[in-house]
Structure formats: structure tokens, C-alpha cells
Scaffold this active site. Structure first.
Site, mmCIF file in Angstrom:
data_model
loop_
_atom_site.group_PDB
_atom_site.id
_atom_site.type_symbol
_atom_site.label_atom_id
_atom_site.label_comp_id
_atom_site.label_asym_id
_atom_site.label_seq_id
_atom_site.Cartn_x
_atom_site.Cartn_y
_atom_site.Cartn_z
ATOM 1 N N CYS A 1 23.863 16.558 32.298
ATOM 2 C CA CYS A 1 24.360 17.844 31.862
ATOM 3 C C CYS A 1 23.263 19.535 33.987
ATOM 4 O O CYS A 1 23.045 19.724 34.325
ATOM 5 C CB CYS A 1 24.059 19.296 31.421
ATOM 6 S SG CYS A 1 22.405 18.702 30.190
ATOM 7 N N HIS B 1 29.016 21.016 30.291
ATOM 8 C CA HIS B 1 28.981 20.730 28.734
ATOM 9 C C HIS B 1 30.117 20.270 28.375
ATOM 10 O O HIS B 1 30.696 20.007 27.417
ATOM 11 C CB HIS B 1 28.079 20.927 27.810
ATOM 12 C CG HIS B 1 26.589 20.479 27.999
ATOM 13 N ND1 HIS B 1 25.724 21.693 28.153
ATOM 14 C CD2 HIS B 1 25.704 19.596 27.719
ATOM 15 C CE1 HIS B 1 24.778 21.556 28.311
ATOM 16 N NE2 HIS B 1 24.568 20.224 27.711
ATOM 17 N N ASP C 1 28.406 26.162 31.751
ATOM 18 C CA ASP C 1 27.975 25.740 30.732
ATOM 19 C C ASP C 1 28.645 24.349 31.185
ATOM 20 O O ASP C 1 29.914 23.941 31.073
ATOM 21 C CB ASP C 1 28.290 26.042 29.546
ATOM 22 C CG ASP C 1 28.079 24.328 28.013
ATOM 23 O OD1 ASP C 1 26.984 23.974 28.663
ATOM 24 O OD2 ASP C 1 28.370 24.714 27.168
#
Length: 485
Positions: free
Chosen positions: A172, A369, A367
Site C-alpha cells: 500500500c 487497498h 485508497d
């Protein structure tokens, strides 16, 4: 993290495709919610569990030959149920617990929204109107959705000598840093006002930028090449990395790529300056933007052909111990008002995100993820499906919940832009009450020799940029939270 939220904005600016939806995976915060799915539903959880265990029941109740067959069916049923739960919900629930996703509705007030240096006025004459339904918010969504988002990918060629064909669970920070650098390239090649619009053919520069972040060694800024360049900073497949090491890795990768190609063929057409403290970022202290150092980086990048070039500033910071020190919160928010803003690499411990905007005490972020299948964006394909590189889900989190270990990015197109950045940074120092994020100075007390061209470039004759915490400033009595980077 309490109060973190997300919202799928359905408007003319939304370009989420069905393919994009189908590629959602278990390690993402979950399927992007539609209008009727903005809150986490206990019913959906139980229905998911019921669906999973229905397979178990089906297997366990099936008639086998003797007890051995029944036992085998039960084992298979449990295995199927566990796998289904893990694949569909467990990682999603873990992610939700860490980031607090799906907990509340998106909170939009009538305060200004700042997105990477652009202000969106949310104040409405009709106080009863919902600012999230205004044309101004729609413009913000269009801007937000146009930012390049890189996420976890699966199915790419193994990284180096490892067996990793996916960066799920550990990549990430690398993905967040790719987003920040991609934004620098967008500003450099297309301008801050660029927006992704649905009609094709797509812009050639835009396609070339996406190609740079492909998932193979052939792509200049791939996760493969970042890991190779970051070996000196302990980067390795399967391991998480902090913001400081990530900034230094980009510096190393850019330097390596610069040596391999001619100046006019550079992938990153700008100098990189990792701003550090007096001990080169290793022993704390507020980072110092040194104008002579910035000039030196530009001269080295241009191989002595210019006194100044576009420059990417990366400022790694540690602003607290286990949580962000409250005295830095307004200063961090103020950096989004800089026209040079590239946002922040930050999130929760072990959970990096790309923070791109702020409203009041909450930040907007992209994000990484979400697990998506690897895609190959060729530079000659202006009809490519690039939907997996964008997101129309608006996510928020409280600014005070951001991890204290972070990095801020700025892009300065030319010397005038850099001077404007320095001016704004000095004004921010004056508002810091003796605890600045970073300071600005013309030169170091012990200047570093330049390699190559020794002309330091145009340095202001006055001391307007020689700014640090003023002597009469009220120095905070709180514990000094600058830690090892």
C-alpha cells in the site's frame, strides 16, 4: 479509526464501469456502495454468513457411504465455509476495523474544500440545501475522480527472484507513493486543471503516464523497479515500508533512470529533492528547504544545461509518537491550500493511503487497498479501458487520526513557482507557534558541494526566505515529537 466514511457519488462525472465493479476483491474495503448501500448492514453480514454456511450444511447433510464419507463431507463443508468467509468478508472486515469504513455517511459541510491546491466553495445561500447535491460539489467530484489511483494488483510477473505475483497485504505504501508521483506528472504534462473525460480517444500524455506505472520491469515506475531501487532502504517483496524510505527510494530510482536515458527522454521530467533536517533526516529536527540545495538538484538533473528545472519536493515527517500531535493538525491542513500541493502519503500504521484534500477537520483520500487484476496500458492504445486507475468513491477520515509518520509532496513548475512555494511556506512557519512542519533557508551553514555545475542558480538577494522559528515565538512546552525517520 472512528468516523471514517465513504460515499459513492453517482453523477455525470462518475465513470465506474461494470468491469471495475467486478474486479473488487476481498482485500479492498469491499464493493463500492451504491445509493442504498452507504451504511454497513448487519443484515448483509448475516446473509453472507448464511450463504457461506449453507454450503457447509449442504455438504454435511449429504448422504455418503458410511461414517467415513460423512466425516469427509463435514471436513469439506467446513473448508468451503471458512474459505468463503475469508475470501468474501474477513479481510474486508479487518480493513473496515482499521480504517473505519462504512461507519457513517459522508460528512460534507458548507466550509471550503481544498483539493490539491484548488478551492471548492461549499457555502450556499440556501442554508437548508445539501452541499453534497450542489454543482460545486459535483465539480469537486469530477476533480477527485480524475486523480490517478493505483491499487493492489494480482497476476503480474514475479518480482525479481521472489515468487510474489501480487502486492496484496504489503504494497500500500508503494501504491500510495505511485499516486503522488503520478499527480506530479499530471501537473507537469497536462496541468492541474486537467480532468479525465469519458469520450475517447484518450489524451496521449495521460496514457503515457499510466504506462509508467504498469506492473512489470519494463514500466519505469513499476512496483518491481521501486523494490529494486529501494534495497538500500530495506524494501523487499512482502515487507511494509515507511514514508522516509519511500521518499529516498523514489530519489534513487529517478537517479538510476536518469543515467539510463537522454535528458529529453526522461520518464520523470523533473528533479527530486527529499527535504531533510540538519542531520540529513536521520536524527530528527524540522526539515529545512534549502534554496541552494534545490538549485543544485535542478542543475544536476539538467546536467548543467539550466539553472532551474521543474522540481518535486518530498518532505518526510514524524509528527508525534503513537498519534499525530495536535499542534501540527492545522498546519497539515493548510498545505492543501498551496497551489504546489501534491497531497500526503499517510494513513494508519501499516495502512497507507494517498490523502488529497481537506475540509474542516477531515481529509479526503484515495485508497490503494483494493485488489484488481493486472492490466497492460500500451502507449499506442488511446482506446484503453483505464477505469481501474480512477475511483468515484469519496472517502474521508478525521485528520487527527492520520499516522504521525507521513510525507508531504509539492511540485514546482519553474523558479517563480518555487519562490511562491517558499513564500507560502514561510507564512506557514510564522503561524506555527514555534513548531513548524518544515522551514526555509537560503543556504546551509555548511553548504554541500555540487557535483558538476557549481553555479547555484538565482538566489534571492534579500533574506525573505531565510526563515525558521522566530526567536520571540512562543515555544511549545510539550515534548518534542520529532523522532527517527
Amino acid at each position: 479509526m472512528k468516523g471514517c466514511s465513504e460515499r459513492t457519488v453517482t453523477s455525470e462525472y462518475s465513470f465506474k464501469s461494470s468491469t471495475d465493479s467486478e474486479n473488487r476483491n476481498q482485500c479492498s474495503p469491499g464493493p463500492e456502495p451504491g445509493p442504498s448501500d452507504k451504511k454497513f448492514s448487519k443484515t448483509s453480514l448475516w446473509s453472507g454468513l448464511a450463504s457461506a454456511f449453507s454450503k457447509f450444511d449442504k455438504h454435511s447433510e449429504s448422504k455418503g457411504v458410511g461414517k467415513k464419507g460423512n466425516s469427509s463431507s463435514r471436513v469439506h463443508g467446513w473448508s468451503t465455509a471458512v474459505k468463503r468467509i475469508m475470501n468474501v468478508s474477513s479481510m474486508r472486515r479487518i480493513q473496515e476495523r482499521v480504517l473505519g469504513l462504512n461507519k457513517t455517511e459522508l460528512s460534507i459541510s458548507t466550509s471550503d474544500i481544498w483539493l490539491l491546491g484548488v478551492c471548492y466553495k461549499m457555502h450556499l445561500e440556501d442554508i437548508s440545501a445539501d452541499p453534497a447535491q450542489s454543482d460545486r460539489f459535483a465539480a469537486f467530484v469530477e476533480d477527485f475522480s480524475s486523480r490517478i489511483r493505483t491499487t493492489y494488483r494480482k497476476g503480474f510477473t514475479a518480482i525479481g527472484d521472489s515468487k510474489f505475483t501480487s502486492d496484496v497485504h504489503w504494497g500500500c505504501m508503494l501504491r500510495s507513493s505511485q499516486m503522488l508521483v503520478a499527480q506530479a506528472l499530471i501537473c507537469h504534462r497536462l496541468g492541474r486543471s486537467w480532468r479525465k473525460v469519458p469520450p475517447k480517444p484518450l489524451n496521449q500524455d495521460y496514457i503515457e503516464i499510466l504506462h509508467l506505472f504498469g506492473d512489470s520491469e519494463a514500466a519505469a515506475f513499476s512496483i518491481h523497479n521501486l523494490l529494486q531501487a529501494g534495497k538500500a532502504y530495506a524494501l523487499a517483496p512482502g515487507s511494509w515500508v515507511g514514508p522516509y524510505a519511500m521518499c529516498r527510494t523514489w530519489e534513487t530510482l529517478a537517479r538510476c533512470k536518469a543515467k539510463e536515458t537522454e535528458l529529453e527522454d526522461q520518464s520523470l521530467r523533473m528533479a527530486i529533492y527529499v527535504v531533510s533536517g540538519d542531520e540529513d533526516g536521520e536524527r530528527g529536527g524540522a526539515p529545512v528547504v534549502c534554496i541552494e540545495d534545490a538549485s543544485r538538484h535542478c542543475i544536476e538533473f539538467s546536467r548543467g544545461q539550466a539553472d532551474w528545472t521543474p522540481i518535486l519536493l518530498l518532505v518526510p515527517l514524524v509528527l508525534g509518537l503513537d498519534k499525530l500531535n495536535s499542534r501540527y493538525i492545522p498546519l497539515l491542513g493548510a498545505t492543501f491550500t498551496f497551489p504546489q500541493s501534491l497531497g500526503i502519503l499517510g494513513g494508519r500504521p501499516g495502512v497507507s493511503t494517498y490523502i488529497v484534500g481537506v475540509q474542516d477537520d477531515r481529509v479526503f483520500y484515495l485508497d490503494p487497498h483494493e485488489v484488481q487484476q493486472v492490466v497492460d496500458i500500451r502507449t499506442d492504445n488511446l482506446e484503453a479501458d483505464t477505469s481501474s486507475y480512477h475511483c468515484n468513491v469519496i472517502r474521508q477520515m478525521p485528520l487527527d487520526s492520520v499516522d504521525p509518520s507521513l510525507a508531504i509532496g509539492f511540485y514546482c513548475r519553474d523558479r517563480d513557482d518555487f519562490d511562491d512555494f517558499c513564500k507560502r511556506a514561510c507564512e506557514l512557519v510564522e503561524k506555527s507557534n514555534g513548531a513548524p512542519l518544515f522551514t526555509v533557508t537560503k543556504s546551509r551553514s555548511l553548504p554541500k558541494p555540487a557535483t558538476g555545475h557549481h553555479d547555484s542558480g538565482r538566489i534571492p538577494d534579500d533574506d525573505s526566505f531565510d526563515v525558521g522559528p522566530s526567536g520571540d515565538a512562543k515555544v511549545s512546552t510539550q515534548e518534542d515529537d520529532w523522532q527517527l525517520l
